[in-house]
Scaffold this motif. Structure first.
Motif, PDB file in Angstrom:
ATOM      1  N   HIS A 144       0.826  -1.214   0.000  1.00 32.79           N
ATOM      2  CA  HIS A 144       0.000   0.000   0.000  1.00 32.79           C
ATOM      3  C   HIS A 144       0.858   1.262   0.000  1.00 32.79           C
ATOM      4  O   HIS A 144       0.566   2.210  -0.735  1.00 32.79           O
ATOM      5  N   LYS A 148       0.749   4.100  -2.951  1.00 30.26           N
ATOM      6  CA  LYS A 148       0.502   5.532  -2.689  1.00 30.26           C
ATOM      7  C   LYS A 148       1.618   6.376  -3.287  1.00 30.26           C
ATOM      8  O   LYS A 148       1.368   7.439  -3.867  1.00 30.26           O
ATOM      9  N   LYS A 151       1.278   6.647  -6.996  1.00 30.46           N
ATOM     10  CA  LYS A 151       0.183   7.551  -7.351  1.00 30.46           C
ATOM     11  C   LYS A 151       0.627   9.005  -7.169  1.00 30.46           C
ATOM     12  O   LYS A 151       0.378   9.851  -8.035  1.00 30.46           O
ATOM     13  N   LYS A 170      -7.780  -5.468  -4.808  1.00 29.37           N
ATOM     14  CA  LYS A 170      -8.456  -4.720  -3.740  1.00 29.37           C
ATOM     15  C   LYS A 170      -7.671  -3.439  -3.417  1.00 29.37           C
ATOM     16  O   LYS A 170      -8.246  -2.352  -3.290  1.00 29.37           O
ATOM     17  N   GLY A 171      -6.347  -3.584  -3.312  1.00 24.77           N
ATOM     18  CA  GLY A 171      -5.488  -2.429  -3.026  1.00 24.77           C
ATOM     19  C   GLY A 171      -5.561  -1.394  -4.143  1.00 24.77           C
ATOM     20  O   GLY A 171      -5.623  -0.191  -3.892  1.00 24.77           O
ATOM     21  N   ARG A 173      -8.023  -0.895  -6.239  1.00 25.22           N
ATOM     22  CA  ARG A 173      -9.335  -0.226  -6.247  1.00 25.22           C
ATOM     23  C   ARG A 173      -9.424   0.780  -5.117  1.00 25.22           C
ATOM     24  O   ARG A 173      -9.990   1.853  -5.283  1.00 25.22           O
ATOM     25  N   ARG A 174      -8.844   0.424  -3.972  1.00 26.70           N
ATOM     26  CA  ARG A 174      -8.961   1.302  -2.808  1.00 26.70           C
ATOM     27  C   ARG A 174      -8.069   2.529  -2.942  1.00 26.70           C
ATOM     28  O   ARG A 174      -8.466   3.644  -2.626  1.00 26.70           O
ATOM     29  N   LEU A 175      -6.860   2.337  -3.447  1.00 27.39           N
ATOM     30  CA  LEU A 175      -5.887   3.434  -3.437  1.00 27.39           C
ATOM     31  C   LEU A 175      -5.696   4.086  -4.802  1.00 27.39           C
ATOM     32  O   LEU A 175      -5.083   5.138  -4.904  1.00 27.39           O
ATOM     33  N   GLY A 176      -6.189   3.448  -5.857  1.00 31.67           N
ATOM     34  CA  GLY A 176      -6.028   4.004  -7.205  1.00 31.67           C
ATOM     35  C   GLY A 176      -4.638   3.729  -7.745  1.00 31.67           C
ATOM     36  O   GLY A 176      -3.726   3.369  -6.995  1.00 31.67           O
ATOM     37  N   SER A 177      -4.492   3.870  -9.061  1.00 28.74           N
ATOM     38  CA  SER A 177      -3.165   3.654  -9.670  1.00 28.74           C
ATOM     39  C   SER A 177      -3.147   4.284 -11.047  1.00 28.74           C
ATOM     40  O   SER A 177      -4.185   4.704 -11.573  1.00 28.74           O
TER      41      SER A 177
END
Ligand SMILES: [Zn+2]
Length: 305
Positions: A144, A148, A151, A170-171, A173-177
């Motif tokens: 994660h 971050k 990003k 899942k990571g 989708r949650r944090l974007g990329s």
């Protein structure tokens, strides 16, 4: 241009397909004695670029030096197999290195244009010791944190996916990329589509060449061609023509250890993919090069003319 010259050049273009090895650890100790020869052999087989992902912070400098000396792209990151010994200081080192590489110089150019992604990062749920609760938590923390960071600096990521596709998705989708590559992909069709929908290409390499790899061969044949990139993951994942069984390794002529894979094998791996898809080699070469440039856009400026 005279017709005969045009014809000859046309033939030459077909004969000399250009490839990108989207994942190759050319900085690995396995290449310590003949690294430049290995790269020269790859170039002779049409490998125009070779993306070199890092695995741990203490290798960053040497990788950057190598990338500069051979003019090849690289990525910086902490690999999940190196998470056990990694510290938060390593994340700080990563951030500093990425910031310095992307800083603009007086001409408005990036200080180090060869940095094309954050990687190799991800999750490994295959190695038992990495799945123990505290270590899994540490893996997720590093994954994660590096997502971050990617990003923040608008960089794509190169993902290590081993029995971990759902948790990685899942990571993302949650944090974007900014998309990237799911390297050595070996998941389901549905997981493949999920990565593609998030802007990822899927990396295929030597594993494809084994007859028993039925599910992987089906994926490489049925997925849209626009989703695929080629890789060797050298020195790992040798194609079947280099692979030594345990029995062969123990024989008097055996190498004792697994054969070393090389980026020069990429064209032959590409030929296997071309055969599965019933397409000309040149089509596979062109498409996989274009796909790699799409997901690692910084690479466009580094390609030979
Ligand atoms: Zn790798």
């Amino acid at each position: 241009m005279q017709p005969c010259v045009a014809l000859r050049q046309g033939c030459a273009a077909v004969m000399s397909a250009q490839w990108i090895d989207s994942h190759c650890h050319l900085d690995a100790p396995e290449f310590a004695t003949d690294r430049l020869d290995v790269w020269a052999r790859a170039q002779a087989k049409g490998v125009a670029a070779c993306v070199m992902p890092a695995v741990q912070a203490k290798d960053f400098e040497a990788l950057q030096t190598l990338a500069k000396s051979i003019g090849q792209p690289y990525a910086l990151g902490i690999h999940p197999l190196f998470v056990p010994q990694a510290t938060e200081d390593d994340l700080q080192t990563l951030e500093t290195k990425v910031r310095d590489a992307l800083a603009l110089n007086a001409d408005g150019q990036r200080t180090d244009p060869r940095l094309v992604a954050v990687g190799e990062i991800g999750l490994d749920l295959f190695v038992p010791s990495l799945c123990e609760p505290a270590m899994l938590e540490k893996q997720i923390f590093f994954y994660h944190a590096q997502l971050k960071l990617a990003k923040k600096f608008k960089l794509p990521v190169i993902l290590h996916v081993r029995k971990s596709a759902d948790l990685l998705l899942k990571g993302l989708r949650r944090l974007g990329s900014n998309g990237g590559i799911a390297h050595a992909f070996n998941g389901s069709f549905q997981q493949a589509e999920s990565f593609v929908n998030l802007g990822f290409a899927l990396g295929f390499g030597g594993a494809l060449t084994f007859e028993r790899a039925l599910q992987l061969r089906r994926l490489a044949t049925d997925l849209p061609l626009s989703a695929l990139v080629l890789e060797t993951d050298a020195p790992d994942i040798p194609p079947h023509w280099l692979y030594q069984t345990q029995e062969q390794r123990q024989s008097p002529q055996g190498l004792r250890q697994q054969s070393r894979n090389e980026p020069a094998e990429l064209a032959q791996i590409g030929a296997v993919l071309a055969q599965f898809r019933g397409l000309p080699l040149q089509t596979i070469a062109d498409a996989t090069v274009q796909n790699t440039l799409r997901v690692l856009p910084q690479l466009v400026d580094l390609m030979p003319a």
